[in-house]
Design an enzyme around this catalytic site. Structure first.
Site, PDB file in Angstrom:
ATOM      1  N   ASN A 156     -16.830  38.567 -22.324  1.00  0.00           N
ATOM      2  CA  ASN A 156     -18.160  38.545 -22.129  1.00  0.00           C
ATOM      3  C   ASN A 156     -18.781  39.896 -21.705  1.00  0.00           C
ATOM      4  O   ASN A 156     -20.100  39.929 -22.037  1.00  0.00           O
ATOM      5  CB  ASN A 156     -18.771  36.965 -21.393  1.00  0.00           C
ATOM      6  CG  ASN A 156     -18.271  37.278 -20.020  1.00  0.00           C
ATOM      7  OD1 ASN A 156     -17.166  38.179 -19.691  1.00  0.00           O
ATOM      8  ND2 ASN A 156     -18.844  36.835 -18.933  1.00  0.00           N
ATOM      9  N   ARG A 166     -15.138  48.119 -13.977  1.00  0.00           N
ATOM     10  CA  ARG A 166     -15.314  47.503 -12.768  1.00  0.00           C
ATOM     11  C   ARG A 166     -14.003  47.399 -12.079  1.00  0.00           C
ATOM     12  O   ARG A 166     -14.087  47.658 -10.765  1.00  0.00           O
ATOM     13  CB  ARG A 166     -16.233  46.091 -12.831  1.00  0.00           C
ATOM     14  CG  ARG A 166     -16.789  45.949 -11.714  1.00  0.00           C
ATOM     15  CD  ARG A 166     -17.823  44.630 -12.008  1.00  0.00           C
ATOM     16  NE  ARG A 166     -17.306  43.266 -12.061  1.00  0.00           N
ATOM     17  CZ  ARG A 166     -18.217  42.364 -12.262  1.00  0.00           C
ATOM     18  NH1 ARG A 166     -19.531  42.400 -12.370  1.00  0.00           N
ATOM     19  NH2 ARG A 166     -17.612  41.195 -12.302  1.00  0.00           N
ATOM     20  N   PRO A 174      -7.171  43.423 -22.357  1.00  0.00           N
ATOM     21  CA  PRO A 174      -8.441  42.930 -22.755  1.00  0.00           C
ATOM     22  C   PRO A 174      -8.271  41.506 -23.384  1.00  0.00           C
ATOM     23  O   PRO A 174      -7.212  41.188 -23.796  1.00  0.00           O
ATOM     24  CB  PRO A 174      -8.960  44.162 -23.407  1.00  0.00           C
ATOM     25  CG  PRO A 174      -7.775  44.858 -24.194  1.00  0.00           C
ATOM     26  CD  PRO A 174      -6.535  44.443 -23.302  1.00  0.00           C
ATOM     27  N   SER A 175      -9.318  40.908 -23.406  1.00  0.00           N
ATOM     28  CA  SER A 175      -9.477  39.601 -24.240  1.00  0.00           C
ATOM     29  C   SER A 175      -9.224  39.987 -25.740  1.00  0.00           C
ATOM     30  O   SER A 175      -9.419  40.917 -26.288  1.00  0.00           O
ATOM     31  CB  SER A 175     -11.004  39.071 -23.919  1.00  0.00           C
ATOM     32  OG  SER A 175     -10.912  37.980 -25.034  1.00  0.00           O
ATOM     33  N   GLY A 214     -12.227  35.895 -15.049  1.00  0.00           N
ATOM     34  CA  GLY A 214     -12.009  34.722 -16.000  1.00  0.00           C
ATOM     35  C   GLY A 214     -12.364  33.449 -15.880  1.00  0.00           C
ATOM     36  O   GLY A 214     -12.972  33.531 -14.676  1.00  0.00           O
ATOM     37  N   SER A 215     -11.613  32.451 -16.213  1.00  0.00           N
ATOM     38  CA  SER A 215     -11.781  31.285 -15.626  1.00  0.00           C
ATOM     39  C   SER A 215     -11.110  31.077 -14.378  1.00  0.00           C
ATOM     40  O   SER A 215      -9.869  31.502 -14.219  1.00  0.00           O
ATOM     41  CB  SER A 215     -11.344  30.162 -16.913  1.00  0.00           C
ATOM     42  OG  SER A 215     -10.006  30.427 -16.834  1.00  0.00           O
ATOM     43  N   GLY A 222      -7.248  31.851 -13.281  1.00  0.00           N
ATOM     44  CA  GLY A 222      -7.060  32.544 -11.746  1.00  0.00           C
ATOM     45  C   GLY A 222      -5.909  31.779 -11.110  1.00  0.00           C
ATOM     46  O   GLY A 222      -5.245  32.409 -10.370  1.00  0.00           O
ATOM     47  N   GLU A 272     -11.887  37.121 -10.220  1.00  0.00           N
ATOM     48  CA  GLU A 272     -13.669  37.054 -10.218  1.00  0.00           C
ATOM     49  C   GLU A 272     -13.906  35.875 -11.075  1.00  0.00           C
ATOM     50  O   GLU A 272     -13.387  36.103 -12.409  1.00  0.00           O
ATOM     51  CB  GLU A 272     -14.122  38.428 -10.644  1.00  0.00           C
ATOM     52  CG  GLU A 272     -15.725  38.466 -10.128  1.00  0.00           C
ATOM     53  CD  GLU A 272     -16.499  37.709 -11.580  1.00  0.00           C
ATOM     54  OE1 GLU A 272     -16.815  36.609 -11.411  1.00  0.00           O
ATOM     55  OE2 GLU A 272     -16.906  38.519 -12.290  1.00  0.00           O
ATOM     56  N   CYS A 308     -20.711  34.643 -16.209  1.00  0.00           N
ATOM     57  CA  CYS A 308     -20.468  33.925 -14.918  1.00  0.00           C
ATOM     58  C   CYS A 308     -21.462  33.807 -13.989  1.00  0.00           C
ATOM     59  O   CYS A 308     -21.571  32.891 -12.934  1.00  0.00           O
ATOM     60  CB  CYS A 308     -19.126  34.418 -14.285  1.00  0.00           C
ATOM     61  SG  CYS A 308     -19.062  36.175 -14.032  1.00  0.00           S
ATOM     62  N   SER A 338     -26.888  42.254 -10.768  1.00  0.00           N
ATOM     63  CA  SER A 338     -25.745  42.957 -11.065  1.00  0.00           C
ATOM     64  C   SER A 338     -25.983  44.419 -11.023  1.00  0.00           C
ATOM     65  O   SER A 338     -27.043  45.095 -11.624  1.00  0.00           O
ATOM     66  CB  SER A 338     -25.012  42.608 -12.439  1.00  0.00           C
ATOM     67  OG  SER A 338     -24.442  41.269 -12.151  1.00  0.00           O
ATOM     68  N   GLU A 379     -16.122  43.472  -5.980  1.00  0.00           N
ATOM     69  CA  GLU A 379     -16.091  44.576  -7.185  1.00  0.00           C
ATOM     70  C   GLU A 379     -17.361  45.281  -7.102  1.00  0.00           C
ATOM     71  O   GLU A 379     -18.495  44.839  -6.945  1.00  0.00           O
ATOM     72  CB  GLU A 379     -15.755  44.073  -8.656  1.00  0.00           C
ATOM     73  CG  GLU A 379     -14.422  43.422  -8.762  1.00  0.00           C
ATOM     74  CD  GLU A 379     -14.102  43.049  -9.990  1.00  0.00           C
ATOM     75  OE1 GLU A 379     -15.018  42.709 -10.750  1.00  0.00           O
ATOM     76  OE2 GLU A 379     -13.007  43.355 -10.466  1.00  0.00           O
TER      77      GLU A 379
HETATM   78  P1  ADP Z   1     -12.631  32.744 -20.838  1.00  0.00           P
HETATM   79  O1  ADP Z   1     -12.946  31.462 -21.021  1.00  0.00           O
HETATM   80  O2  ADP Z   1     -13.825  33.618 -20.281  1.00  0.00           O
HETATM   81  O3  ADP Z   1     -12.079  33.313 -21.976  1.00  0.00           O
HETATM   82  P2  ADP Z   1     -10.235  32.586 -19.521  1.00  0.00           P
HETATM   83  O4  ADP Z   1      -9.830  32.477 -18.234  1.00  0.00           O
HETATM   84  O5  ADP Z   1      -9.535  31.698 -20.523  1.00  0.00           O
HETATM   85  O6  ADP Z   1     -11.831  32.574 -19.488  1.00  0.00           O
HETATM   86  O7  ADP Z   1      -9.805  34.192 -20.262  1.00  0.00           O
HETATM   87  C1  ADP Z   1     -10.178  35.481 -19.502  1.00  0.00           C
HETATM   88  C2  ADP Z   1      -9.160  36.509 -19.847  1.00  0.00           C
HETATM   89  O8  ADP Z   1      -7.558  35.657 -19.527  1.00  0.00           O
HETATM   90  C3  ADP Z   1      -9.008  36.693 -21.336  1.00  0.00           C
HETATM   91  O9  ADP Z   1      -8.350  37.936 -21.664  1.00  0.00           O
HETATM   92  C4  ADP Z   1      -7.775  35.745 -21.735  1.00  0.00           C
HETATM   93  O10 ADP Z   1      -7.137  36.173 -22.806  1.00  0.00           O
HETATM   94  C5  ADP Z   1      -6.880  35.761 -20.554  1.00  0.00           C
HETATM   95  N1  ADP Z   1      -5.864  34.532 -20.230  1.00  0.00           N
HETATM   96  C6  ADP Z   1      -6.057  33.375 -20.747  1.00  0.00           C
HETATM   97  N2  ADP Z   1      -4.967  32.616 -20.258  1.00  0.00           N
HETATM   98  C7  ADP Z   1      -4.222  33.343 -19.613  1.00  0.00           C
HETATM   99  C8  ADP Z   1      -2.865  33.226 -18.807  1.00  0.00           C
HETATM  100  N3  ADP Z   1      -2.305  32.094 -18.705  1.00  0.00           N
HETATM  101  N4  ADP Z   1      -2.317  34.440 -18.085  1.00  0.00           N
HETATM  102  C9  ADP Z   1      -2.952  35.711 -18.409  1.00  0.00           C
HETATM  103  N5  ADP Z   1      -4.223  35.818 -18.941  1.00  0.00           N
HETATM  104  C10 ADP Z   1      -5.068  34.715 -19.500  1.00  0.00           C
END
Ligand code: ADP
Length: 481
Positions: free
Chosen positions: A155, A163, A179-180, A232-233, A237, A254, A288, A443, A460
């Site tokens: 996002n 950051r 990265p994603s 991320g989520s 985390g 975060e 977020c 922010s 951060e």
């Molecule tokens: P979002 O819904 O914002 O994508 P996620 O937490 O699923 O949130 O993803 C955030 C980042 O973490 C993304 O780059 C995703 O590919 C990565 N990710 C998802 N699952 C895992 C995992 N089990 N271990 C490490 N990274 C992950």
């Protein structure tokens, strides 16, 4: 259109080179029309391991560079990002759907972290402490933790990277970025510009691939990595925290939020509407700190709903590259499904749709306002991450605070009032890392960003941001005559 293609790279960047260990590729999709905008080599755990080895060996020399040397490189990198702003913003909009003006804004925001920490690095002071006996002299030094693994979401394709890695690089750490898979192109473009700025080989590495869990495991379990920084989520985390427990790796998290936006009866309603529009609908609600629950005091409830609905009606859906667009597509089909589930759930429990509520092909969702929201509805407890604005009603300040804190999350919160005493009372009562008072945009690289409760740990940005990439070393010199 500008020549953004000069910054499109489709391989991982490790040890100063474009590299692929895997022969397979994955497609990067434009969420606006589902067209393919890139075919990226789909690397995995093996290349992450290689990048860690490289970063580990680069750390030995990078940590010894002078702070001025690092600061000058960072400023060059900052300049290159700003010079290539239009091209990077185009790539970002293409792969994330973010409206172009917001992409440009993010590039400034993301680059500002580099500039800030280039300056801040020079103030990474230690301490001299009085000896606890007369012949002792005591110092505290701050040292870089080592190799940092940065795992980032889609996002904020630049800002979530800078950051984390700007403070890390500033103090002498080296980094491996994962990265994603939704937005690898922006990440690779800025890694390229760092290389152009003159960062030594192996200091900044980016590994791209779709196997997030295995790549994440390598970063968490590899003993050569000293620290993981993740955005991320909350669910992921928690997985990372478990994976880091074996090596007791340092961790900054975060995570998700469920931001309340409280409008008290004494608020400036027009200001509150303006704040709610930007706080809710920025990047279609996919941040977020986006407003998740709007709580409005009963005697201004109807007026607020009316004004807010009138303002949201004007938001323009479209291609992020079109300068008129305010609401771009959602990132993927999963996000659309979540919106539909939340709306169905809310209407079955008494929610009243005041605006929107519909999916628009191929991947848009209309700005949606739901009145009569209540605590049984899914969005009361869950992060929406999309353009739905549920509006709850409350009677008293105490009730508003109780509702606001009734969540596992504690990232951003907002409230609107003109009462000076109330600003202090409510600010103190809110269990959140960030409180915006009469303001929806909070922010900046100059402030500490982060949450409490299950929204994460660590901060951060700001003068505090470097601390999370530093170890303290206490030195005791004895028997001084
Ligand atoms: P979002 O819904 O914002 O994508 P996620 O937490 O699923 O949130 O993803 C955030 C980042 O973490 C993304 O780059 C995703 O590919 C990565 N990710 C998802 N699952 C895992 C995992 N089990 N271990 C490490 N990274 C992950």
């Amino acid at each position: 259109m500008n020549d953004y293609s000069k910054l499109i790279f489709e391989k991982s960047f490790v040890n100063g080179e474009w590299i692929n260990e895997s022969d397979s590729k994955f497609e990067v999709i434009n969420p606006f029309d589902l067209s393919v905008i890139g075919q990226v080599y789909n690397d995995d755990r093996l290349l992450v391991k290689k990048a860690i080895d490289v970063a580990h060996s680069a750390f030995k020399t990078w940590k010894k560079t002078s702070v001025k040397e690092r600061s000058i490189l960072m400023m060059k990198w900052y300049d290159l990002i700003v010079q290539n702003k239009i091209e990077i913003a185009t790539i970002m909009t293409l792969e994330s759907g973010k409206p172009f003006a917001e992409s440009l804004g993010e590039i400034d925001y993301g680059a500002n972290y580099i500039q800030w920490f280039a300056e801040e690095a020079k103030r990474n002071y230690g301490d001299v402490i009085p000896g606890f006996t007369s012949e002792k002299r005591i110092m505290v030094l701050k040292e870089p933790v080592g190799v940092v693994g940065a795992i980032t979401p889609w996002n904020f394709p630049i800002a979530m990277i800078t950051r984390k890695i700007a403070p890390a690089l500033a103090v002498g750490c080296t980094v491996v970025i994962r990265p994603s898979e939704e937005t690898p192109l922006t990440a690779l473009a800025i890694n390229y510009l760092a290389h152009e700025a003159g960062f030594p080989k192996g200091v900044i590495n980016t590994v791209v691939g779709t196997n997030a869990s295995e790549m994440g495991k390598e970063l968490c379990e590899n003993l050569k990595v000293s620290k993981i920084s993740f955005t991320g989520s909350t669910t992921v985390g928690k997985i990372l925290m478990q994976q880091c427990s074996d090596s007791l790796k340092k961790l900054s998290l975060e995570l998700g939020g469920n931001a309340p936006f409280i409008v008290f009866e004494d608020a400036d309603l027009d200001l509150a509407v303006k704040g709610a529009i930007s706080g809710k609908f920025r990047f279609s609600g996919q941040t977020c700190v986006c407003v998740n629950r709007i709580l409005v005091q009963e005697n201004v409830y109807d007026a607020f709903v009316e004004k807010f609905t009138a303002a949201a009606k004007n938001l323009k859906l479209g291609n992020g590259l079109d300068s008129e667009t305010q609401i771009g597509p959602l990132i993927n089909q999963k996000a659309i499904d979540r919106m539909q589930e939340m709306i169905q759930d809310a209407t079955s429990k008494g929610g009243e749709i005041k605006l929107g509520g519909n999916f628009v092909t191929p991947q848009f969702f209309e700005p949606t306002i739901i009145a009569n929201a209540n605590s049984e509805m899914l969005f009361a407890k869950n992060e929406i991450f999309g353009p739905i604005a549920p509006i709850f009603k409350f009677k008293t300040e105490e009730e508003a605070i109780e509702m606001a804190n009734d969540t596992i999350y504690g990232l951003a919160s907002y409230f609107y009032t003109k009462d000076l005493n109330r600003t202090w009372r409510v600010r103190e009562a809110l269990e959140y890392g960030i409180v915006g008072i009469n303001d929806g945009l909070i922010s900046s690289e100059m402030v500490p960003f982060g949450g409490v409760k299950q929204s994460g740990q660590g901060r951060e940005g700001s003068k505090y941001g470097m601390d999370y990439y530093l170890d303290l070393k206490y030195i005791c010199i004895g028997n001084v005559e």
